[in-house]
Design an enzyme around this catalytic site. Structure first.
Site, short mmCIF file in Angstrom:
data_model
loop_
_atom_site.label_atom_id
_atom_site.label_comp_id
_atom_site.label_asym_id
_atom_site.label_seq_id
_atom_site.Cartn_x
_atom_site.Cartn_y
_atom_site.Cartn_z
CE LYS A 133 1.26 -113.79 32.41
NZ LYS A 133 -0.52 -112.51 32.73
CG ASP A 146 -3.42 -106.10 31.63
OD1 ASP A 146 -3.26 -107.19 32.95
OD2 ASP A 146 -2.03 -105.30 32.38
CG ASN A 205 -2.79 -112.03 38.79
OD1 ASN A 205 -3.56 -111.81 37.92
ND2 ASN A 205 -1.98 -110.71 38.88
CG HIS A 261 0.22 -107.52 29.71
ND1 HIS A 261 1.58 -107.30 29.61
CD2 HIS A 261 0.02 -107.76 30.72
CE1 HIS A 261 2.08 -107.72 30.94
NE2 HIS A 261 0.92 -108.43 30.68
CG HIS A 273 3.96 -109.75 33.20
ND1 HIS A 273 3.12 -108.86 33.42
CD2 HIS A 273 5.83 -109.18 32.95
CE1 HIS A 273 3.21 -107.51 34.29
NE2 HIS A 273 4.38 -107.73 33.87
CG HIS A 312 -3.98 -110.33 29.69
ND1 HIS A 312 -2.87 -110.60 30.02
CD2 HIS A 312 -4.46 -110.10 31.06
CE1 HIS A 312 -2.08 -110.11 31.11
NE2 HIS A 312 -2.85 -109.94 31.75
CG HIS A 338 -5.77 -109.34 36.37
ND1 HIS A 338 -4.80 -110.18 36.24
CD2 HIS A 338 -5.09 -109.22 34.84
CE1 HIS A 338 -3.27 -110.54 35.26
NE2 HIS A 338 -3.65 -108.99 34.93
C1 NCD Z 1 -1.67 -107.00 36.87
C2 NCD Z 1 -2.79 -107.33 37.91
O1 NCD Z 1 -2.82 -106.57 39.02
O2 NCD Z 1 -3.27 -108.20 38.64
N1 NCD Z 1 -1.59 -105.64 36.85
C3 NCD Z 1 -1.25 -104.49 36.31
O3 NCD Z 1 -0.72 -103.21 36.12
N2 NCD Z 1 -1.69 -105.26 35.02
C4 NCD Z 1 -0.69 -107.67 36.49
C5 NCD Z 1 -0.49 -107.83 35.67
O4 NCD Z 1 -0.91 -107.95 34.26
O5 NCD Z 1 0.05 -107.12 35.58
ZN ZN Z 2 -2.55 -108.53 33.09
#
Ligand code: NCD
Ligand code: ZN
Length: 348
Positions: free
Chosen positions: A99, A247, A41, A174, A136, A13, A15
């Site tokens: 997702k 995450d 996202n 998460h 989520h 996981h 970003h």
């Molecule tokens: C994530 C993001 O900024 O893309 N932020 C976070 O606090 N984890 C989005 C997410 O996984 O909820």
């Molecule tokens: Zn995330």
């Protein structure tokens, strides 16, 4: 133990963002992890198979030629998602999961689904496809206390969903609460969870230590010490339903230190070290490899990575930030004690 070797971990996981930010953060993940499940996202989100394939191509174009890193792509479920798109995703070897973001729950979730329970046909298509549904898991009901969002989502949405769709494969992403940990422990093997390093190392006091700490703000937000302990307990238990998902969610400092700061913790540069620290503190270094490198591939039906990394024992803090000024990315656990450090060969 001066050093330990483990199968190269994967991040289930992460970003990676897009554009300049992608170019900045990708080397940290690609240099350490074999594969990573890349969250969809973006703005606009990755909704269609062709969006995911184009995003994947942008990621690959930024990797060194000899890189073996493999981005595993996901689709963002929105009101536009059709059963045919789910079937197309299942046919693509590049896409590994779907997702679900509750609308309004987090960064770029405005086009997420309002209520999963209203999407029966889509859920049937997901169940048939065999692709895991990455959840989520937070309710966005305005009357719900922020610290109860995950628990309430579990009770009202996730538990009924897992019961109603007996073939659905789910990753509760998460997780942050003792209740989520217990639910996944007791559920069938088609239900798994990822756990971040920050939720293993910190409780919610870290948000307010000596003043407000925006770099400890992520969603789902840090919880109580009893929750942290429950997460450490399941992560180090050897239960294959729990695996590594950082995450890592970078936002430039200017967006974090703001009157309305973004949620997200950038941990990719020291994620493996931070997990090792949590496992060392729990006296469970011998369980780190299973959590970081075995359980994820087993759940996703993929082979384990063939190469290994070495963690050297050397007390010392990790790096503080990437870049300068308002554009800098503050790195999680900056200045804090780390006992194990990823040694060469590190592919950054
Ligand atoms: C994530 C993001 O900024 O893309 N932020 C976070 O606090 N984890 C989005 C997410 O996984 O909820
Ligand atoms: Zn995330």
């Amino acid at each position: 133990m001066d050093s330990i070797e483990i199968t190269r971990p994967d991040d289930w996981h992460v970003h990676l963002r897009d554009g300049d930010l992608l170019a900045r953060v990708l080397p940290y993940t690609a240099g350490r992890f074999g594969r990573a499940v890349v969250m969809p996202n973006l703005d606009p989100p990755v909704i269609r198979v062709e969006d995911a394939l184009r995003y994947r191509a942008r990621i690959l174009s930024l990797l060194p030629e000899d890189s073996a890193f493999e981005p595993l792509m996901t689709l963002y479920l929105s009101d536009e998602t059709t059963a045919a798109e789910i079937e197309a995703a299942a046919r693509s070897s590049r896409i590994v999961a779907l997702k679900f973001y509750p609308q309004g729950a987090t960064t770029h979730s405005a086009r997420g689904l309002r209520d999963l329970a209203d999407h029966h046909r889509l859920l049937e298509a997901i169940e048939r496809s065999g692709l895991p549904l990455l959840v989520h898991g937070e309710t966005t009901a305005p009357d719900c206390d922020v610290f109860d969002r995950e628990r309430r989502f579990l009770e009202e949405t996730l538990a009924p969903l897992v019961g109603d769709f007996q073939g659905l494969r789910v990753v509760f992403e998460h997780i942050t609460t003792a209740e989520a940990a217990a639910f996944v422990s007791e559920a069938a093997s088609r239900v798994a969870a990822t756990i971040t390093p920050q939720h293993l190392l910190l409780n919610r006091n870290a948000l307010f230590e000596g003043g407000f700490r925006p770099h400890h703000y992520c969603v789902p937000v840090l919880k109580r010490e009893r929750d942290r302990r429950a997460l450490v307990s399941v992560a180090t238990s050897g239960d294959p339903s729990f695996f590594l998902g950082t995450d890592s969610a970078p936002h430039p400092r200017g967006a974090k230190q703001s009157a309305c700061g973004c949620a997200g913790i950038f941990n990719a540069p020291i994620a493996i070290e931070a997990y090792a620290e949590a496992f060392r503190r729990a006296g469970a270094m011998d369980r780190l490899e299973a959590f970081a490198s075995h359980h994820g591939p087993a759940f996703y039906g993929l082979p384990r990575n063939a190469d290994r990394i070495r963690l050297e024992r050397r007390d010392g803090p990790g790096p503080t930030r990437d870049g300068d000024g308002a554009e800098s990315l503050e790195i999680f656990w900056a200045g804090e004690k780390l006992t194990y450090h990823v040694a060469d060969p590190c592919r950054k």
